[in-house]
Scaffold this motif. Structure first.
Motif, PDB file in Angstrom:
ATOM      1  N   VAL A 147       0.840  -1.202   0.000  1.00  0.00           N
ATOM      2  CA  VAL A 147       0.000   0.000   0.000  1.00  0.00           C
ATOM      3  C   VAL A 147       0.875   1.252   0.000  1.00  0.00           C
ATOM      4  CG1 VAL A 147      -1.726   1.313   1.297  1.00  0.00           C
ATOM      5  CG2 VAL A 147      -1.946  -1.162   1.097  1.00  0.00           C
TER       6      VAL A 147
ATOM      7  N   GLU B  91       2.225   1.712  -3.508  1.00  0.00           N
ATOM      8  CA  GLU B  91       1.183   2.248  -4.384  1.00  0.00           C
ATOM      9  C   GLU B  91       0.964   3.738  -4.124  1.00  0.00           C
ATOM     10  OE1 GLU B  91      -2.251  -0.167  -3.652  1.00  0.00           O
ATOM     11  OE2 GLU B  91      -1.421  -1.893  -4.717  1.00  0.00           O
TER      12      GLU B  91
ATOM     13  N   LYS C 214      -6.072   5.055  -0.095  1.00  0.00           N
ATOM     14  CA  LYS C 214      -4.875   4.307   0.317  1.00  0.00           C
ATOM     15  C   LYS C 214      -4.414   4.752   1.706  1.00  0.00           C
ATOM     16  CE  LYS C 214      -4.429   1.823  -3.358  1.00  0.00           C
ATOM     17  NZ  LYS C 214      -4.636   0.377  -3.320  1.00  0.00           N
TER      18      LYS C 214
END
Length: 75
Positions: free
Chosen positions: A7, A10, A68
């Motif tokens: 995460v 990303e 996110k």
């Protein structure tokens, strides 16, 4: 690779995409501001459409980034 690392990675890529989109948007706006009197109307309309499209991309990437960040908080 643990989920938290994935995460975070990303989120890092989203920051890159966001920065590129903002730089592109500012460049398009600057060009439009400098050349709106001398350029063809069709080119002015195309530039305006490009600014709108890039702005939508910025909002979309920002939305994904906040999701996110919330996902990191939940882990």
């Amino acid at each position: 690779m643990p989920k938290l690392d994935k995460v975070k990675e990303e989120l890092g890529w989203l920051k890159v995409v966001f920065a590129i989109a903002v730089a592109t948007n500012l460049s398009l706006m600057g060009y439009l501001a400098q050349h709106y009197k001398t350029q063809d109307i069709l080119f002015t309309i195309a530039n305006g459409i490009a600014i709108l499209f890039v702005t939508i991309i910025i909002v979309y990437v920002n939305k994904i980034a906040y999701k996110k960040i919330d996902e990191i908080g939940d882990l």
